[in-house]
Motif scaffolding. Structure first.
Motif, PDB file in Angstrom:
ATOM      1  N   ALA A 104       0.828  -1.202   0.000  1.00  0.00           N
ATOM      2  CA  ALA A 104       0.000   0.000   0.000  1.00  0.00           C
ATOM      3  C   ALA A 104       0.868   1.261   0.000  1.00  0.00           C
ATOM      4  CB  ALA A 104      -0.926  -0.010   1.216  1.00  0.00           C
ATOM      5  N   ALA A 105       1.987   1.224   0.738  1.00  0.00           N
ATOM      6  CA  ALA A 105       2.889   2.380   0.783  1.00  0.00           C
ATOM      7  C   ALA A 105       3.419   2.701  -0.607  1.00  0.00           C
ATOM      8  CB  ALA A 105       4.042   2.093   1.742  1.00  0.00           C
ATOM      9  N   LEU A 106       3.788   1.671  -1.364  1.00  0.00           N
ATOM     10  CA  LEU A 106       4.308   1.908  -2.718  1.00  0.00           C
ATOM     11  C   LEU A 106       3.208   2.428  -3.640  1.00  0.00           C
ATOM     12  CD1 LEU A 106       6.767  -0.251  -4.728  1.00  0.00           C
ATOM     13  CD2 LEU A 106       4.660   0.537  -5.797  1.00  0.00           C
ATOM     14  N   ARG A 107       2.073   1.759  -3.642  1.00  0.00           N
ATOM     15  CA  ARG A 107       0.993   2.158  -4.563  1.00  0.00           C
ATOM     16  C   ARG A 107       0.516   3.585  -4.281  1.00  0.00           C
ATOM     17  NH1 ARG A 107      -0.446  -2.533  -7.181  1.00  0.00           N
ATOM     18  NH2 ARG A 107       0.033  -4.471  -6.054  1.00  0.00           N
ATOM     19  N   ASN A 108       0.472   3.949  -2.998  1.00  0.00           N
ATOM     20  CA  ASN A 108       0.006   5.292  -2.639  1.00  0.00           C
ATOM     21  C   ASN A 108       0.967   6.388  -3.082  1.00  0.00           C
ATOM     22  OD1 ASN A 108      -2.251   4.191  -1.439  1.00  0.00           O
ATOM     23  ND2 ASN A 108      -1.417   4.244   0.638  1.00  0.00           N
ATOM     24  N   ASN A 109       2.205   6.029  -3.382  1.00  0.00           N
ATOM     25  CA  ASN A 109       3.193   7.034  -3.809  1.00  0.00           C
ATOM     26  C   ASN A 109       3.569   6.902  -5.282  1.00  0.00           C
ATOM     27  OD1 ASN A 109       4.398   8.682  -1.353  1.00  0.00           O
ATOM     28  ND2 ASN A 109       3.921   6.615  -0.606  1.00  0.00           N
ATOM     29  N   MET A 110       2.876   6.034  -5.998  1.00  0.00           N
ATOM     30  CA  MET A 110       3.188   5.861  -7.409  1.00  0.00           C
ATOM     31  C   MET A 110       2.934   7.140  -8.204  1.00  0.00           C
ATOM     32  SD  MET A 110       4.350   3.906  -9.782  1.00  0.00           S
ATOM     33  CE  MET A 110       4.350   2.234  -9.151  1.00  0.00           C
ATOM     34  N   TRP A 111       1.867   7.849  -7.847  1.00  0.00           N
ATOM     35  CA  TRP A 111       1.512   9.056  -8.608  1.00  0.00           C
ATOM     36  C   TRP A 111       2.601  10.121  -8.505  1.00  0.00           C
ATOM     37  CZ3 TRP A 111       1.049  13.899  -6.439  1.00  0.00           C
ATOM     38  CH2 TRP A 111       1.003  13.956  -5.035  1.00  0.00           C
ATOM     39  N   ILE A 112       3.174  10.271  -7.307  1.00  0.00           N
ATOM     40  CA  ILE A 112       4.193  11.307  -7.146  1.00  0.00           C
ATOM     41  C   ILE A 112       5.502  10.892  -7.815  1.00  0.00           C
ATOM     42  CG2 ILE A 112       5.127  10.540  -4.900  1.00  0.00           C
ATOM     43  CD1 ILE A 112       5.240  13.519  -4.126  1.00  0.00           C
ATOM     44  N   ALA A 113       5.755   9.579  -7.874  1.00  0.00           N
ATOM     45  CA  ALA A 113       6.950   9.103  -8.595  1.00  0.00           C
ATOM     46  C   ALA A 113       6.807   9.408 -10.079  1.00  0.00           C
ATOM     47  CB  ALA A 113       7.126   7.601  -8.372  1.00  0.00           C
ATOM     48  N   ARG A 114       5.585   9.241 -10.627  1.00  0.00           N
ATOM     49  CA  ARG A 114       5.350   9.579 -12.041  1.00  0.00           C
ATOM     50  C   ARG A 114       5.565  11.079 -12.274  1.00  0.00           C
ATOM     51  NH1 ARG A 114       0.513   6.167 -11.681  1.00  0.00           N
ATOM     52  NH2 ARG A 114       0.943   4.155 -12.648  1.00  0.00           N
ATOM     53  N   TRP A 115       5.034  11.874 -11.356  1.00  0.00           N
ATOM     54  CA  TRP A 115       5.165  13.331 -11.505  1.00  0.00           C
ATOM     55  C   TRP A 115       6.635  13.736 -11.486  1.00  0.00           C
ATOM     56  CZ3 TRP A 115       7.169  17.196  -8.345  1.00  0.00           C
ATOM     57  CH2 TRP A 115       6.856  18.517  -8.723  1.00  0.00           C
ATOM     58  N   CYS A 116       7.430  13.080 -10.642  1.00  0.00           N
ATOM     59  CA  CYS A 116       8.842  13.442 -10.485  1.00  0.00           C
ATOM     60  C   CYS A 116       9.705  13.001 -11.664  1.00  0.00           C
ATOM     61  CB  CYS A 116       9.398  12.844  -9.194  1.00  0.00           C
ATOM     62  SG  CYS A 116       8.851  13.725  -7.707  1.00  0.00           S
TER      63      CYS A 116
END
Length: 269
Positions: A69-81
């Motif tokens: 869940a920790a990874l999936r919840n931060n996937m969007w910000i990794a894409r943005w970065c």
């Protein structure tokens, strides 16, 4: 007196036979009691083992679910970065700060995605002694992150990939498992692999508390059969279930047990 002797002798023999018969009844009764007592103890131990192991399985699943869940919840910000590669390190730190079960995280770019950065993999990790979050890079010739299982296997696993347990020399420097997923850019191209690391050191203490019998011990193996938790520390991550079976006399029975375990079956032997 002579007439009473046969009667007395007969009475004595009758008494002896009654005593022997009573002793036989007691012995048979004791054997039945022993049989059912052993059967009851085995049944109780089996039920206790199932309960202990199910409780342990739930605890492990809970930790792994939190990491996913920790990874999936931060996937969007990794894409943005991806458009701001200098911000990728902040993503990895954020994941660790917000999730106590995660001890390490990286955003490892696919080689050649950026011409300016042929290799780039900021890695943040928690110092288990001090709790401090530190950062370094995995983009070194010695570590060679594109060759690691957590990177290569995740490239084609859209739903994510859990690695085999390993000691991450040059990374987190501990026994861990890694969950990783591909990060795709707006065009759908795989740009990086986002990971979260879970330390497996806590499994040792958890399994040490599982006591079905006073003299019993627990062993945990990975899906490939590698020993992860064992009272014999020299076996951990150096021996497999098959190595142990090869040292036993009754190999046939344990070969069957090993196949059932590694295929995901449950039961008892």
């Amino acid at each position: 007196m002579k007439l009473q002797t046969p009667i007395l002798r007969k009475s004595v023999w009758t008494s002896i036979l009654l005593v022997l018969f009573a002793a036989l009844i007691i012995e048979v009764s004791s054997l039945f009691q022993y049989f059912y007592a052993v059967k009851g103890l085995k049944s109780e131990a089996s039920l206790r083992a199932e309960g202990e192991l199910e409780n342990t399985r739930i605890q492990i699943s809970d930790v792994l679910d939190q990491a996913e869940a920790a990874l999936r919840n931060n996937m969007w910000i990794a894409r943005w970065c991806l458009d701001h590669p200098d911000s990728l390190e902040a993503v990895t730190r954020r994941i660790i700060e917000d999730n106590p079960v995660v001890v390490g995280s990286t955003v490892a770019l696919v080689p050649g995605y950026y011409k300016r950065h042929p290799l780039m993999a900021p890695y943040s990790y928690r110092n288990l002694d001090t709790g401090e979050i530190l950062t370094k890079t995995l983009a070194t010739p010695e570590y060679d992150y594109p060759s690691h299982e957590w990177f290569t296997k995740a490239l084609s696993r859209e739903r994510g990939y859990w690695s085999e347990p390993y000691v991450d020399e040059g990374g987190g420097e501990m026994l861990m498992t890694t969950f990783s997923m591909p990060v795709r850019d707006d065009s759908g191209k795989t740009a990086a692999i986002l990971t979260v690391d879970v330390s497996l050191d806590w499994l040792t203490s958890m399994f040490g508390d599982v006591k079905v019998y006073p003299s019993a011990f627990s062993v945990m193996a990975s899906s490939s059969g590698r020993i992860m938790v064992c009272p014999v520390q020299s076996f951990v991550m150096k021996k497999t279930i098959q190595d142990i079976i090869d040292s036993l006399e009754d190999k046939a029975t344990f070969d069957t047990l090993s196949r059932d375990m590694l295929s995901g079956k449950s039961g008892s032997r």
